[in-house]
Scaffold this active site. Structure first.
Site, PDB file in Angstrom:
ATOM      1  N   ILE A 226      -2.020  -7.203  14.566  1.00  0.00           N
ATOM      2  CA  ILE A 226      -0.860  -7.113  15.458  1.00  0.00           C
ATOM      3  C   ILE A 226      -1.199  -6.275  16.686  1.00  0.00           C
ATOM      4  O   ILE A 226      -0.971  -6.689  17.831  1.00  0.00           O
ATOM      5  CB  ILE A 226       0.344  -6.504  14.702  1.00  0.00           C
ATOM      6  CG1 ILE A 226       0.689  -7.385  13.488  1.00  0.00           C
ATOM      7  CG2 ILE A 226       1.547  -6.341  15.615  1.00  0.00           C
ATOM      8  CD1 ILE A 226       1.677  -6.770  12.512  1.00  0.00           C
TER       9      ILE A 226
ATOM     10  N   LYS B 221      -9.948  -2.339  18.903  1.00  0.00           N
ATOM     11  CA  LYS B 221      -8.553  -2.763  19.110  1.00  0.00           C
ATOM     12  C   LYS B 221      -8.244  -2.974  20.592  1.00  0.00           C
ATOM     13  O   LYS B 221      -7.234  -3.584  20.938  1.00  0.00           O
ATOM     14  CB  LYS B 221      -7.581  -1.706  18.558  1.00  0.00           C
ATOM     15  CG  LYS B 221      -7.781  -1.391  17.089  1.00  0.00           C
ATOM     16  CD  LYS B 221      -7.050  -2.362  16.192  1.00  0.00           C
ATOM     17  CE  LYS B 221      -7.367  -2.059  14.737  1.00  0.00           C
ATOM     18  NZ  LYS B 221      -6.679  -2.939  13.802  1.00  0.00           N
TER      19      LYS B 221
ATOM     20  N   ASP C 120      -4.547  -6.058   5.324  1.00  0.00           N
ATOM     21  CA  ASP C 120      -5.606  -6.821   5.994  1.00  0.00           C
ATOM     22  C   ASP C 120      -5.594  -8.286   5.584  1.00  0.00           C
ATOM     23  O   ASP C 120      -5.954  -9.150   6.363  1.00  0.00           O
ATOM     24  CB  ASP C 120      -6.965  -6.192   5.667  1.00  0.00           C
ATOM     25  CG  ASP C 120      -7.124  -4.853   6.376  1.00  0.00           C
ATOM     26  OD1 ASP C 120      -6.665  -4.749   7.532  1.00  0.00           O
ATOM     27  OD2 ASP C 120      -7.661  -3.907   5.763  1.00  0.00           O
TER      28      ASP C 120
ATOM     29  N   LYS D 162       7.300 -17.856 -10.348  1.00  0.00           N
ATOM     30  CA  LYS D 162       6.589 -16.774 -11.011  1.00  0.00           C
ATOM     31  C   LYS D 162       5.381 -17.331 -11.770  1.00  0.00           C
ATOM     32  O   LYS D 162       5.511 -18.315 -12.522  1.00  0.00           O
ATOM     33  CB  LYS D 162       7.535 -16.065 -11.986  1.00  0.00           C
ATOM     34  CG  LYS D 162       6.898 -14.872 -12.641  1.00  0.00           C
ATOM     35  CD  LYS D 162       7.846 -14.148 -13.566  1.00  0.00           C
ATOM     36  CE  LYS D 162       7.080 -13.055 -14.296  1.00  0.00           C
ATOM     37  NZ  LYS D 162       7.852 -12.452 -15.367  1.00  0.00           N
TER      38      LYS D 162
ATOM     39  N   ASN E  68       0.841  -1.204   0.000  1.00  0.00           N
ATOM     40  CA  ASN E  68       0.000   0.000   0.000  1.00  0.00           C
ATOM     41  C   ASN E  68       0.869   1.245   0.000  1.00  0.00           C
ATOM     42  O   ASN E  68       2.093   1.161  -0.030  1.00  0.00           O
ATOM     43  CB  ASN E  68      -0.972  -0.026   1.190  1.00  0.00           C
ATOM     44  CG  ASN E  68      -0.231  -0.062   2.512  1.00  0.00           C
ATOM     45  OD1 ASN E  68       0.501   0.846   2.847  1.00  0.00           O
ATOM     46  ND2 ASN E  68      -0.416  -1.156   3.272  1.00  0.00           N
TER      47      ASN E  68
ATOM     48  N   PHE F 121      -3.199   3.652  15.508  1.00  0.00           N
ATOM     49  CA  PHE F 121      -3.438   4.703  14.529  1.00  0.00           C
ATOM     50  C   PHE F 121      -4.603   4.269  13.640  1.00  0.00           C
ATOM     51  O   PHE F 121      -4.808   3.077  13.422  1.00  0.00           O
ATOM     52  CB  PHE F 121      -2.195   4.947  13.655  1.00  0.00           C
ATOM     53  CG  PHE F 121      -1.369   6.111  14.138  1.00  0.00           C
ATOM     54  CD1 PHE F 121      -0.648   6.022  15.318  1.00  0.00           C
ATOM     55  CD2 PHE F 121      -1.319   7.300  13.415  1.00  0.00           C
ATOM     56  CE1 PHE F 121       0.108   7.089  15.775  1.00  0.00           C
ATOM     57  CE2 PHE F 121      -0.559   8.377  13.859  1.00  0.00           C
ATOM     58  CZ  PHE F 121       0.152   8.271  15.035  1.00  0.00           C
TER      59      PHE F 121
HETATM   60  O1  C5P Z   1      -7.933  -1.955  11.283  1.00  0.00           O
HETATM   61  P1  C5P Z   1      -7.012  -0.909  10.830  1.00  0.00           P
HETATM   62  O2  C5P Z   1      -5.961  -1.401   9.861  1.00  0.00           O
HETATM   63  O3  C5P Z   1      -7.623   0.367  10.357  1.00  0.00           O
HETATM   64  O4  C5P Z   1      -6.240  -0.506  12.182  1.00  0.00           O
HETATM   65  C1  C5P Z   1      -5.214   0.413  12.196  1.00  0.00           C
HETATM   66  C2  C5P Z   1      -4.369   0.211  13.433  1.00  0.00           C
HETATM   67  O5  C5P Z   1      -4.176  -1.163  13.731  1.00  0.00           O
HETATM   68  C3  C5P Z   1      -2.964   0.746  13.213  1.00  0.00           C
HETATM   69  O6  C5P Z   1      -2.459   1.122  14.489  1.00  0.00           O
HETATM   70  C4  C5P Z   1      -2.249  -0.467  12.638  1.00  0.00           C
HETATM   71  O7  C5P Z   1      -0.844  -0.376  12.808  1.00  0.00           O
HETATM   72  C5  C5P Z   1      -2.850  -1.590  13.450  1.00  0.00           C
HETATM   73  N1  C5P Z   1      -2.954  -2.859  12.721  1.00  0.00           N
HETATM   74  C6  C5P Z   1      -2.181  -3.921  13.115  1.00  0.00           C
HETATM   75  N2  C5P Z   1      -2.324  -5.136  12.474  1.00  0.00           N
HETATM   76  C7  C5P Z   1      -3.206  -5.303  11.469  1.00  0.00           C
HETATM   77  C8  C5P Z   1      -3.999  -4.212  11.061  1.00  0.00           C
HETATM   78  C9  C5P Z   1      -3.832  -3.005  11.694  1.00  0.00           C
HETATM   79  O8  C5P Z   1      -1.358  -3.773  14.022  1.00  0.00           O
HETATM   80  N3  C5P Z   1      -3.318  -6.455  10.881  1.00  0.00           N
END
Ligand code: C5P
Length: 418
Positions: free
Chosen positions: A320, A358, A290, A300, A221, A340
């Site tokens: 995470i 979260k 995600d 490949k 991304n 964040f």
């Molecule tokens: O769910 P979303 O991606 O919007 O959440 C954003 C927050 O969760 C950020 O702090 C991001 O670093 C953390 N995050 C994470 N692991 C994921 C998805 C998001 O730590 N798989």
């Protein structure tokens, strides 16, 4: 940025070939808003002229303790009293030895000895810190005398900015080079920041993740990593030891920060879980993918000319932040977790919902399209009590505010480890 605005720095040069770097350092300090008074030893004048340093600093250079330009003929008192810091770059082995013994037979060493160690004395109201950037041949640097002097100077309250490694002017290779002007600049800016996280260990995730489709393609991304890198820098400036787990980005590692490079979300999770055992603060800024490809190929994937497209299947990545926030250390308050949220609309509602989902005490919202890749950002802090706006500013300025805010919260709840 104007990180040194209002600071008056005495830049002392002792004798060494690294004097040529002091010219660039002088410019960099001034560009960052400082005023600079250059003081040179006789030996320094063998390597670079006072004319160069006067032109760059826009002030007459001082070299002699008998300089009659000072009405009271006491340049060592006058110049040291007006300084916010004395920075000796380069600091030769000989000059270190002089400092150690409190010798004072030239203006620069005299100033160092005469500088106030504590504030509040008569005639002045502030301590004047001394920072040195050693520069010498590798054998001179490694010599027990130099190492002993360095240890004692540290005990005497001198800040030693370390040395670089690499090719030396003498043709040898090793430790002892003076740090580069840009590195010294970062160090002196950091020196002036309040040490609100002294003794803490901060873990930061930053950048995107990369989820492989096959050995040459993947899904990622637009996250630049700039916000997370700025937070890591601000945490280090605040006195914390910092581990930065970075996805694939080409940003330089902030000075003093330990960086672990990772690619996929799963790599990132593994690195984070290890570090989260010892950290006191976890700031998750990474834009973690995600989903990852469940059926990624070892080779490949080839077009076969029939127009058929690969049938990719996806599986959800681990969250995470949410999993660390559920850990016993986070739940018991030993580890303060900050998330964040990059949203494109309804920042407040989305950030509030994300904070609960979260399970973190603090969530920082920003508008994704307004921040990705940029040097500026605006933040919305959301906690159980309410919200706070950090208006648009540089990512570094916002990071310093965020770090101060986190330190405040932890102090208020007694979460600081001793
Ligand atoms: O769910 P979303 O991606 O919007 O959440 C954003 C927050 O969760 C950020 O702090 C991001 O670093 C953390 N995050 C994470 N692991 C994921 C998805 C998001 O730590 N798989």
């Amino acid at each position: 940025m104007n990180d040194l605005a209002g600071k008056h720095i005495v830049l002392g040069l002792s004798g060494g070939i690294a004097c040529y770097k002091a010219a660039e350092l002088c410019r960099a300090l001034i560009k960052e808003g400082a005023t600079v008074q250059v003081v040179m030893t006789e030996a320094a004048e063998q390597f670079i002229t006072p004319v160069t340093m006067q032109a760059l600093s826009n002030r007459p250079v001082y070299g002699s303790q008998w300089d009659a330009r000072e009405p009271n003929n006491m340049p060592h008192i006058n110049l040291s009293r007006e300084a916010d810091a004395i920075l000796i770059a380069p600091c030769s082995a000989d000059f270190m030895a002089k400092l150690l013994h409190g010798r004072a037979d030239d203006l620069l060493s005299l100033m160092c000895l005469a500088r106030p160690l504590t504030g509040g004395g008569s005639g002045n109201d502030k301590a004047v810190p001394l920072l040195i950037a050693p520069a010498m041949n590798r054998e001179m640097w490694a010599h027990p005398a130099t190492q002993r002097n360095m240890a004692q100077l540290t005990l005497d309250g001198t800040t030693i900015l370390g040395v670089g490694t690499g090719d030396q002017a003498c043709g040898e290779t090793g430790d002892g080079r003076m740090l580069e002007p840009a590195e010294l600049l970062q160090d002196i800016i950091a020196f002036f920041q309040p040490k609100v996280l002294a003794g803490q260990h901060v873990l930061v995730t930053a950048g995107p993740t990369y989820e492989a489709i096959d050995p040459v393609r993947g899904i990622t991304n637009l996250s630049s990593g700039k916000m997370g890198f700025a937070i890591a820098r601000a945490a280090h400036e605040a006195g914390a030891s910092v581990t930065l787990v970075a996805g694939p980005v080409h940003l330089p590692t902030p000075r003093g920060v330990a960086r672990i490079n990772v690619k996929s979300a799963q790599n990132m999770l593994e690195a984070v879980v290890g570090c989260a055992q010892v950290a006191n603060i976890f700031v998750a800024t990474a834009a973690v993918a995600d989903w990852r490809v469940a059926n990624s190929s070892d080779h490949k994937i080839k077009k076969d000319g029939s127009g058929a497209v690969p049938a990719l299947q996806f599986v959800e990545n681990p969250d995470i932040l949410a999993s660390v926030a559920q850990s016993p250390r986070a739940q018991s308050g030993e580890l303060f977790c900050v998330g964040f949220a990059a949203e494109s609309q309804d920042l407040l509602a989305n950030a509030q919902a994300k904070r609960l989902r979260k399970g973190v005490p603090l969530l920082v919202g920003n508008i994704g399209p307004d921040t990705f890749g940029q040097d500026n950002n605006a933040l919305l802090l959301v906690d159980a009590q309410g919200t706070q706006d950090f208006p648009r500013a540089s990512k570094l300025a916002l990071s310093r505010k965020l770090i101060a805010n986190i330190a405040c919260r932890m102090r208020a709840t007694g979460q600081f480890s001793s």
